[in-house]
Design a protein around this motif. Structure first.
Motif, PDB file in Angstrom:
ATOM      1  N   PHE A 129       0.855  -1.222  -0.138  1.00  0.00           N
ATOM      2  CA  PHE A 129       0.032  -0.097  -0.165  1.00  0.00           C
ATOM      3  C   PHE A 129       0.955   1.209   0.054  1.00  0.00           C
ATOM      4  N   TYR A 130       0.250   2.280  -0.624  1.00  0.00           N
ATOM      5  CA  TYR A 130       1.087   3.696  -0.600  1.00  0.00           C
ATOM      6  C   TYR A 130       0.753   4.318   0.679  1.00  0.00           C
ATOM      7  N   TRP A 131       1.577   4.742   1.291  1.00  0.00           N
ATOM      8  CA  TRP A 131       1.383   5.338   2.730  1.00  0.00           C
ATOM      9  C   TRP A 131      -0.027   6.445   2.594  1.00  0.00           C
ATOM     10  N   VAL A 132       0.005   7.294   1.491  1.00  0.00           N
ATOM     11  CA  VAL A 132      -0.954   8.196   1.477  1.00  0.00           C
ATOM     12  C   VAL A 132      -2.040   7.706   1.436  1.00  0.00           C
ATOM     13  N   ASP A 133      -2.479   6.269   0.970  1.00  0.00           N
ATOM     14  CA  ASP A 133      -3.720   5.705   0.847  1.00  0.00           C
ATOM     15  C   ASP A 133      -4.039   5.289   2.164  1.00  0.00           C
ATOM     16  N   LEU A 134      -3.162   4.991   2.947  1.00  0.00           N
ATOM     17  CA  LEU A 134      -3.615   4.800   4.561  1.00  0.00           C
ATOM     18  C   LEU A 134      -4.015   5.679   5.507  1.00  0.00           C
ATOM     19  N   ILE A 135      -3.596   6.976   5.186  1.00  0.00           N
ATOM     20  CA  ILE A 135      -3.677   7.914   6.096  1.00  0.00           C
ATOM     21  C   ILE A 135      -5.454   8.369   5.974  1.00  0.00           C
ATOM     22  N   GLY A 136      -5.926   8.467   7.179  1.00  0.00           N
ATOM     23  CA  GLY A 136      -7.340   8.684   7.113  1.00  0.00           C
ATOM     24  C   GLY A 136      -8.179   7.492   7.335  1.00  0.00           C
ATOM     25  N   LEU A 137      -7.588   6.366   7.219  1.00  0.00           N
ATOM     26  CA  LEU A 137      -8.418   5.068   7.454  1.00  0.00           C
ATOM     27  C   LEU A 137      -8.855   4.902   8.973  1.00  0.00           C
ATOM     28  N   GLN A 138      -9.758   4.257   9.145  1.00  0.00           N
ATOM     29  CA  GLN A 138     -10.332   4.027  10.357  1.00  0.00           C
ATOM     30  C   GLN A 138      -9.936   2.639  10.897  1.00  0.00           C
ATOM     31  N   VAL A 139      -9.256   2.552  12.027  1.00  0.00           N
ATOM     32  CA  VAL A 139      -8.698   1.315  12.322  1.00  0.00           C
ATOM     33  C   VAL A 139      -9.600   0.558  13.636  1.00  0.00           C
ATOM     34  N   ASP A 140     -10.185  -0.571  13.147  1.00  0.00           N
ATOM     35  CA  ASP A 140     -10.861  -1.128  14.361  1.00  0.00           C
ATOM     36  C   ASP A 140     -10.282  -2.524  14.815  1.00  0.00           C
ATOM     37  N   ASN A 141     -10.240  -3.058  16.061  1.00  0.00           N
ATOM     38  CA  ASN A 141      -9.772  -4.339  16.131  1.00  0.00           C
ATOM     39  C   ASN A 141     -10.858  -5.470  16.074  1.00  0.00           C
ATOM     40  N   ARG A 142     -10.259  -6.489  16.291  1.00  0.00           N
ATOM     41  CA  ARG A 142     -11.284  -7.758  15.915  1.00  0.00           C
ATOM     42  C   ARG A 142     -12.479  -8.001  16.666  1.00  0.00           C
ATOM     43  N   GLU A 143     -12.736  -7.138  17.902  1.00  0.00           N
ATOM     44  CA  GLU A 143     -13.820  -7.172  18.553  1.00  0.00           C
ATOM     45  C   GLU A 143     -14.604  -6.082  18.278  1.00  0.00           C
ATOM     46  N   GLY A 144     -14.217  -5.320  17.218  1.00  0.00           N
ATOM     47  CA  GLY A 144     -14.964  -4.008  16.484  1.00  0.00           C
ATOM     48  C   GLY A 144     -14.992  -2.848  17.411  1.00  0.00           C
ATOM     49  N   GLN A 145     -13.761  -2.904  18.433  1.00  0.00           N
ATOM     50  CA  GLN A 145     -13.532  -1.409  19.134  1.00  0.00           C
ATOM     51  C   GLN A 145     -12.732  -0.611  18.030  1.00  0.00           C
ATOM     52  N   SER A 146     -13.128   0.499  18.021  1.00  0.00           N
ATOM     53  CA  SER A 146     -12.228   1.536  17.476  1.00  0.00           C
ATOM     54  C   SER A 146     -10.838   1.877  17.859  1.00  0.00           C
ATOM     55  N   MET A 147      -9.723   1.914  17.150  1.00  0.00           N
ATOM     56  CA  MET A 147      -8.640   2.093  17.757  1.00  0.00           C
ATOM     57  C   MET A 147      -8.078   3.463  17.464  1.00  0.00           C
ATOM     58  N   GLY A 148      -8.910   4.128  16.349  1.00  0.00           N
ATOM     59  CA  GLY A 148      -8.424   5.333  16.042  1.00  0.00           C
ATOM     60  C   GLY A 148      -8.439   5.563  14.629  1.00  0.00           C
ATOM     61  N   VAL A 149      -7.942   6.700  14.130  1.00  0.00           N
ATOM     62  CA  VAL A 149      -7.695   6.796  12.670  1.00  0.00           C
ATOM     63  C   VAL A 149      -6.358   7.161  12.153  1.00  0.00           C
ATOM     64  N   VAL A 150      -5.769   6.688  11.309  1.00  0.00           N
ATOM     65  CA  VAL A 150      -4.514   6.665  10.862  1.00  0.00           C
ATOM     66  C   VAL A 150      -4.040   8.324  10.470  1.00  0.00           C
ATOM     67  N   ARG A 151      -3.425   8.924  11.336  1.00  0.00           N
ATOM     68  CA  ARG A 151      -2.868  10.094  11.197  1.00  0.00           C
ATOM     69  C   ARG A 151      -1.400  10.203  10.063  1.00  0.00           C
TER      70      ARG A 151
END
Length: 187
Positions: free
Chosen positions: A114-136
């Motif tokens: 993946f290009y880094w620029v494509d990952l910035i801004g993506l929502q990150v969740d864990n397997r339990e569905g808990q939000s870990m945050g957004v890629v900054r």
């Protein structure tokens, strides 16, 4: 307006990839200072979008689109020859310009890359569905890349880091703008 530079606006999908260094030779060529070692897009693009430097040594102060005649490696650097700029004075006027490319000029990424620029801004969740945050941001630490996430903790901005390796990253879904990880909030 500098000869060889067409007035334009920056495309919505523009990505900053480097900046213009000093003039190289007497025929309008200049050195290119890329932001990373992956330079395929610089060579593939036939036009670069230029904006002035935000700080530091600079000469260039305009905004525009530069058509390229040739981009090549020379010794341990990259040099470029633009169309419409035929002398050293013209090349010197570009010094310090930030180089942007349209995202469509980038070569397609390989499966699982993946290009880094494509990952910035993506929502990150864990397997339990808990939000870990957004890629900054992403950090290159040598042996691995690390996702830098931004999230809220007790009403305040906080930061979390997760290694971007297959042991912790289950899935990246660019279309859904999500990353699924095997990570817990208390790690």
């Amino acid at each position: 307006m500098l000869t060889g530079l067409e007035p334009t606006t920056l495309p919505d999908d523009a990505v900053e990839v480097g900046r213009i260094g000093d003039a190289w030779g007497i025929k309008g060529w200049f050195r290119v200072l890329p932001h990373n070692s992956s330079t395929e897009a610089l060579f593939a693009a036939k036009q670069w979008f230029l904006l002035p430097a935000e700080k530091g040594a600079k000469t260039f102060s305009g905004v525009g689109c530069l058509q390229l005649a040739q981009v090549k490696y020379h010794s341990d650097s990259i040099v470029a020859g633009p169309k419409g700029i035929a002398d050293r004075t013209g090349a010197e006027a570009l010094r310090g310009a930030r180089i942007f490319l349209s995202r469509t000029d980038f070569p397609p990424s390989q499966e699982g890359e993946f290009y880094w620029v494509d990952l910035i801004g993506l929502q990150v969740d864990n397997r339990e569905g808990q939000s870990m945050g957004v890629v900054r941001d992403l950090l290159e630490t040598g042996p691995q890349t690390v996702l830098v996430l931004e999230y809220e903790l007790d009403g305040k901005a906080a930061e979390r880091m997760i290694p971007f390796v297959s042991a912790y990253v289950d899935k990246v879904d660019l279309a859904a703008k999500k990353i699924l990880v095997d990570w817990q909030a208390d790690y």
